[in-house]
Write an enzyme that holds these catalytic residues in place. Structure first.
Site, PDB file in Angstrom:
ATOM      1  N   CYS A   1      -5.355  -7.759 -10.493  1.00  0.00           N
ATOM      2  CA  CYS A   1      -5.925  -8.711 -11.433  1.00  0.00           C
ATOM      3  C   CYS A   1      -7.163  -9.383 -10.838  1.00  0.00           C
ATOM      4  O   CYS A   1      -7.284  -9.539  -9.630  1.00  0.00           O
ATOM      5  CB  CYS A   1      -4.899  -9.786 -11.784  1.00  0.00           C
ATOM      6  SG  CYS A   1      -3.335  -9.147 -12.393  1.00  0.00           S
TER       7      CYS A   1
ATOM      8  N   ASN B   1      -2.874 -14.108 -10.459  1.00  0.00           N
ATOM      9  CA  ASN B   1      -2.782 -12.790  -9.833  1.00  0.00           C
ATOM     10  C   ASN B   1      -1.577 -12.814  -8.909  1.00  0.00           C
ATOM     11  O   ASN B   1      -1.454 -13.715  -8.079  1.00  0.00           O
ATOM     12  CB  ASN B   1      -4.053 -12.502  -9.038  1.00  0.00           C
ATOM     13  CG  ASN B   1      -4.014 -11.156  -8.355  1.00  0.00           C
ATOM     14  OD1 ASN B   1      -3.155 -10.327  -8.618  1.00  0.00           O
ATOM     15  ND2 ASN B   1      -4.966 -10.923  -7.453  1.00  0.00           N
ATOM     16  N   GLY B   2      -0.659 -11.852  -9.047  1.00  0.00           N
ATOM     17  CA  GLY B   2       0.493 -11.803  -8.167  1.00  0.00           C
ATOM     18  C   GLY B   2       1.807 -11.830  -8.918  1.00  0.00           C
ATOM     19  O   GLY B   2       1.868 -11.528 -10.113  1.00  0.00           O
TER      20      GLY B   2
ATOM     21  N   HIS C   1      16.001  11.026  27.045  1.00  0.00           N
ATOM     22  CA  HIS C   1      15.817  12.476  27.031  1.00  0.00           C
ATOM     23  C   HIS C   1      14.395  12.866  27.436  1.00  0.00           C
ATOM     24  O   HIS C   1      13.907  13.922  27.045  1.00  0.00           O
ATOM     25  CB  HIS C   1      16.157  13.038  25.651  1.00  0.00           C
ATOM     26  CG  HIS C   1      17.601  12.897  25.298  1.00  0.00           C
ATOM     27  ND1 HIS C   1      18.546  13.845  25.594  1.00  0.00           N
ATOM     28  CD2 HIS C   1      18.267  11.882  24.694  1.00  0.00           C
ATOM     29  CE1 HIS C   1      19.733  13.441  25.183  1.00  0.00           C
ATOM     30  NE2 HIS C   1      19.591  12.247  24.627  1.00  0.00           N
TER      31      HIS C   1
ATOM     32  N   GLU D   1      -5.748   6.273  16.968  1.00  0.00           N
ATOM     33  CA  GLU D   1      -6.890   6.510  16.081  1.00  0.00           C
ATOM     34  C   GLU D   1      -8.073   5.604  16.379  1.00  0.00           C
ATOM     35  O   GLU D   1      -9.224   6.050  16.371  1.00  0.00           O
ATOM     36  CB  GLU D   1      -6.470   6.293  14.622  1.00  0.00           C
ATOM     37  CG  GLU D   1      -5.662   7.415  14.013  1.00  0.00           C
ATOM     38  CD  GLU D   1      -5.318   7.120  12.566  1.00  0.00           C
ATOM     39  OE1 GLU D   1      -5.601   7.964  11.707  1.00  0.00           O
ATOM     40  OE2 GLU D   1      -4.764   6.031  12.285  1.00  0.00           O
TER      41      GLU D   1
ATOM     42  N   LYS E   1     -12.302  10.182   6.693  1.00  0.00           N
ATOM     43  CA  LYS E   1     -11.352   9.523   5.786  1.00  0.00           C
ATOM     44  C   LYS E   1     -10.512  10.539   5.038  1.00  0.00           C
ATOM     45  O   LYS E   1      -9.313  10.354   4.853  1.00  0.00           O
ATOM     46  CB  LYS E   1     -12.116   8.635   4.795  1.00  0.00           C
ATOM     47  CG  LYS E   1     -11.206   7.831   3.864  1.00  0.00           C
ATOM     48  CD  LYS E   1     -10.325   6.884   4.644  1.00  0.00           C
ATOM     49  CE  LYS E   1      -9.403   6.091   3.745  1.00  0.00           C
ATOM     50  NZ  LYS E   1      -8.387   5.347   4.529  1.00  0.00           N
TER      51      LYS E   1
ATOM     52  N   ARG F   1     -11.189  -3.305  -9.850  1.00  0.00           N
ATOM     53  CA  ARG F   1      -9.834  -3.623  -9.406  1.00  0.00           C
ATOM     54  C   ARG F   1      -8.773  -3.025 -10.335  1.00  0.00           C
ATOM     55  O   ARG F   1      -7.605  -2.955  -9.978  1.00  0.00           O
ATOM     56  CB  ARG F   1      -9.668  -5.151  -9.335  1.00  0.00           C
ATOM     57  CG  ARG F   1     -10.596  -5.820  -8.345  1.00  0.00           C
ATOM     58  CD  ARG F   1     -10.616  -7.330  -8.515  1.00  0.00           C
ATOM     59  NE  ARG F   1      -9.392  -7.966  -8.101  1.00  0.00           N
ATOM     60  CZ  ARG F   1      -9.131  -8.409  -6.876  1.00  0.00           C
ATOM     61  NH1 ARG F   1     -10.034  -8.257  -5.912  1.00  0.00           N
ATOM     62  NH2 ARG F   1      -8.008  -9.002  -6.584  1.00  0.00           N
TER      63      ARG F   1
ATOM     64  N   TRP G   1      -3.648  -6.806 -14.717  1.00  0.00           N
ATOM     65  CA  TRP G   1      -2.887  -5.575 -14.479  1.00  0.00           C
ATOM     66  C   TRP G   1      -1.440  -5.948 -14.752  1.00  0.00           C
ATOM     67  O   TRP G   1      -0.844  -6.745 -14.029  1.00  0.00           O
ATOM     68  CB  TRP G   1      -3.070  -5.110 -13.039  1.00  0.00           C
ATOM     69  CG  TRP G   1      -2.392  -3.803 -12.763  1.00  0.00           C
ATOM     70  CD1 TRP G   1      -1.065  -3.602 -12.519  1.00  0.00           C
ATOM     71  CD2 TRP G   1      -3.006  -2.515 -12.721  1.00  0.00           C
ATOM     72  NE1 TRP G   1      -0.818  -2.273 -12.322  1.00  0.00           N
ATOM     73  CE2 TRP G   1      -1.985  -1.577 -12.436  1.00  0.00           C
ATOM     74  CE3 TRP G   1      -4.314  -2.057 -12.888  1.00  0.00           C
ATOM     75  CZ2 TRP G   1      -2.228  -0.209 -12.309  1.00  0.00           C
ATOM     76  CZ3 TRP G   1      -4.550  -0.698 -12.760  1.00  0.00           C
ATOM     77  CH2 TRP G   1      -3.529   0.206 -12.482  1.00  0.00           C
TER      78      TRP G   1
ATOM     79  N   GLU H   1       3.963   5.816  13.285  1.00  0.00           N
ATOM     80  CA  GLU H   1       2.746   5.310  12.647  1.00  0.00           C
ATOM     81  C   GLU H   1       2.028   4.311  13.542  1.00  0.00           C
ATOM     82  O   GLU H   1       0.803   4.307  13.629  1.00  0.00           O
ATOM     83  CB  GLU H   1       3.098   4.683  11.297  1.00  0.00           C
ATOM     84  CG  GLU H   1       1.991   3.891  10.624  1.00  0.00           C
ATOM     85  CD  GLU H   1       0.771   4.713  10.248  1.00  0.00           C
ATOM     86  OE1 GLU H   1      -0.210   4.109   9.794  1.00  0.00           O
ATOM     87  OE2 GLU H   1       0.780   5.958  10.410  1.00  0.00           O
TER      88      GLU H   1
ATOM     89  N   LYS I   1      -1.803   4.743  14.828  1.00  0.00           N
ATOM     90  CA  LYS I   1      -2.856   3.759  14.595  1.00  0.00           C
ATOM     91  C   LYS I   1      -3.569   3.393  15.885  1.00  0.00           C
ATOM     92  O   LYS I   1      -4.796   3.278  15.935  1.00  0.00           O
ATOM     93  CB  LYS I   1      -2.263   2.492  13.945  1.00  0.00           C
ATOM     94  CG  LYS I   1      -1.987   2.619  12.484  1.00  0.00           C
ATOM     95  CD  LYS I   1      -3.276   2.676  11.675  1.00  0.00           C
ATOM     96  CE  LYS I   1      -3.064   3.361  10.353  1.00  0.00           C
ATOM     97  NZ  LYS I   1      -2.852   4.818  10.421  1.00  0.00           N
TER      98      LYS I   1
END
Length: 607
Positions: free
Chosen positions: A2, A98-99, A503, A487, A602, A27, A74, A480, A484
């Site tokens: 929103c 918004n939210g 192990h 990267e 990307k 948006r 939205w 992940e 990160k």
């Protein structure tokens, strides 16, 4: 997402509001509206669909007034109809939002019992009635908003105008962004600097928990305790671009901070907030009861989202899952069932290996579902069913908000599968959906750990190797976190299942190796804590990321990051935030190119 605009102007503002809303079209939205004060009275115009419909309404019945608020919606609670479009209003106050207001059902029942009459299905209208009730009891607009904010639970941004108050707009943010635009004899409010660019380049970004009272002569900002909180104005060069960094140093930082908002909007596509049930987008329905297995394929960060999803589908739906890195899927030559479902995950929708997997599965007679962020992408076009993430444009090469949005979609699909297959009851569904609805607020709380994490990053920047450990759904988040860090900081890092420590990986541990232990205080915590002590015995620098009673068992940990207590179901999305921030601040400290790290692109569009 929103969009919010507010203008305290020198002349009629309705057309200016619409022009600013056009700058927020990127948006995404499904309805729009504006409200102004004319002669002290609140007047509104709202319309379904695109802004041209709102413009047509204003052309037919113009609005006067030099103060107003506008909104692109939205839909979260209620269909995208004119009745549900913002602004929502009583005779005393109009509000845009918004939210998500998590406790709107309880508040609505209380207000209806006191005589309030609701005109919409939205959670936002609850805010209008709460403030109106306080005004009727004699509170000033500032006091009425302050009282209402104390009753609201969730992650949101709000803007208010008040009948008879032609020199006052009040705004508030908790988890969703909001910025002030400074003018001469006029002031502005907006979701971001882009909306404010036609009027000013002097912008103040509210911090989480802030609320602000704007008049034409100045602004008063207060923190969440109600204490005055001066915030610096900055110069924003957003007039000619669609996406800017706001008050963040890098796009990656902005995209990490946007997660409460974008996850909330993504969940709104898959949840009937009013009913507390899963509701898939139109045309995206799947009957999981007809499936014997589910095949998931993706690359990089999206693959880790799929790994988390495997735990969910198998636990909550008892649906066996095969998951492959897309670049290996075809070469493994797995047997595929004609009529089965293959689920591919991609931020860009153009990932070459994932697209090749899609086509391979289709050739075997499988139905294709795509979790994708770009609805016009090749993967979206070639899939049978699209499950959209609503992350918005992600500029940083290292995926952050796209990852948590992917997890949000997969979590909703797992609950849907559980209901389809008779594994989850209605009560089970309601509890899991409630956990998802709370997630944006919890993510906003998690972001408050950033100062601690920034200090911690100086230690990580000196390391040559870093280990990440986790069990259950925390294992893919460990993977992940390591990715990160690799990267964007170029430090060697590896993620492991905590039970695998003895192990092999424990051989790497010494006093120079930070070990990040992701351990929600859940039934698996004690086992992970035991692994943590094995690291401590060998001098490893333990960074424990936990919640609830976890810190009480930290032992000799070098540092403890305490997240808000959450239902175990949603912990992967929550625990993604500290590992993202740790990688980001380590890279910033080392001076690497955070948004465009070396050797990476990307979207990987070649095999």
């Amino acid at each position: 997402m929103c969009g919010i605009v507010g203008i305290l102007g020198k002349g009629p503002v309705a057309a200016q509001l619409v022009d600013s809303l056009k700058r927020l079209e990127y948006r995404g939205y499904d309805s729009a509206g504006v409200a102004t004060l004319d002669g002290g009275r609140i007047l509104r115009r709202r319309a379904e669909g695109k802004l041209r419909n709102l413009e047509a309404s204003l052309e037919k019945t113009p609005l006067g007034g030099a103060i107003g608020i506008g909104h692109t919606r939205w839909a979260t609670h209620g269909a995208p109809t004119e009745a549900n479009a913002h602004p929502h209003a009583t005779e005393r106050v109009a509000v845009v939002h918004n939210g998500i207001i998590e406790n709107f059902r309880e508040l609505r029942a209380e207000l209806e019992a006191a005589g309030a009459v609701f005109q919409s299905q939205t959670d936002t209208e609850v805010v209008a009635h709460l403030v109106s009730k306080a005004l009727e009891a004699g509170a000033s607009p500032r006091a009425a908003v302050s009282q209402a904010l104390g009753r609201l639970k969730g992650a949101f941004a709000l803007a208010f105008i008040f009948a008879g108050e032609d020199d006052l707009i009040i705004g508030a943010r908790r988890g969703s962004p909001l910025a002030i635009g400074h003018g001469e004899g006029e002031n502005f409010l907006g979701s971001d600097a882009i909306a404010l660019a036609p009027f000013t380049d002097a912008v103040t970004y509210l911090e989480d928990g802030d609320w602000v009272a704007l008049t034409r002569e100045g602004v008063e900002i207060f923190d969440e305790t109600g204490a005055p909180a001066p915030r610096a104005a900055v110069r924003a060069a957003a007039a000619a671009i669609v996406v800017d960094k706001g008050n963040h140093r890098h796009f990656m930082a902005k995209e990490i901070a946007e997660q409460p908002e974008v996850v909330g909007h993504t969940l709104a596509c898959f949840i009937d907030m009013a009913a507390g049930r899963i509701r898939l987008p139109d045309g995206a329905d799947v009957d999981f009861s007809k499936l014997d297995r589910l095949a998931i394929s993706a690359c990089g960060t999206a693959y880790y989202a799929g790994l988390v999803a495997r735990y969910w589908f198998e636990k909550f739906a008892r649906l066996p899952v095969d998951i492959d890195i897309a670049s290996e899927f075809r070469y493994r030559e797995p047997p595929l069932s004609s009529g089965g479902l293959a689920l591919v995950i991609s931020q860009s929708g153009e990932t070459a290996d994932t697209l090749a997997t899609l086509r391979h599965c289709r050739a075997q007679g499988m139905r294709i579902g795509a979790v994708v962020n770009v609805p016009t992408s090749t993967i979206a076009r070639e899939a049978d069913v699209v499950f959209p993430t609503v992350a918005g444009v992600e500029v940083g090469v290292a995926s952050t908000k796209a990852f948590t949005c992917q997890l949000s979609v997969l979590a909703a699909l797992a609950v849907k599968a559980g209901r389809d297959r008779g594994v989850l009851s209605e009560d089970d569904e309601a509890k899991l959906v409630s956990a998802l609805v709370e997630l944006p607020r919890l993510m906003a709380e998690a972001l408050r750990l950033e100062p601690e994490i920034e200090r911690l990053a100086t230690t990580f920047a000196k390391a040559q190797d870093v280990l990440y450990l986790g069990r259950g759904t925390s294992f893919p988040i460990a993977l992940e976190g390591a990715l990160k860090l690799k990267e964007i900081s170029y430090i060697h890092a590896e993620g492991y299942a905590a039970g695998e420590l003895k192990h092999g990986p424990i051989a790497l541990v010494d006093e120079n190796v930070p070990v990040v232990v992701l351990a929600p205080y859940d039934p698996l915590f004690e086992k992970t804590a035991s692994n943590m002590q094995e690291v401590a015995a060998r001098g490893g620098k333990i960074v424990l990321v936990t919640d609830g009673e976890g810190p009480e068992h930290a032992g000799s940990a070098f540092a403890v990051l305490t997240l808000p207590k959450a239902y175990a179901f949603v912990s992967p999305m929550l625990y993604a935030i500290p590992v993202q921030l740790l990688a980001y601040h380590t890279a910033v400290f080392m001076g690497t190119d955070v948004d465009q790290p070396r050797n990476l692109a990307k979207s990987v569009t070649v095999e």
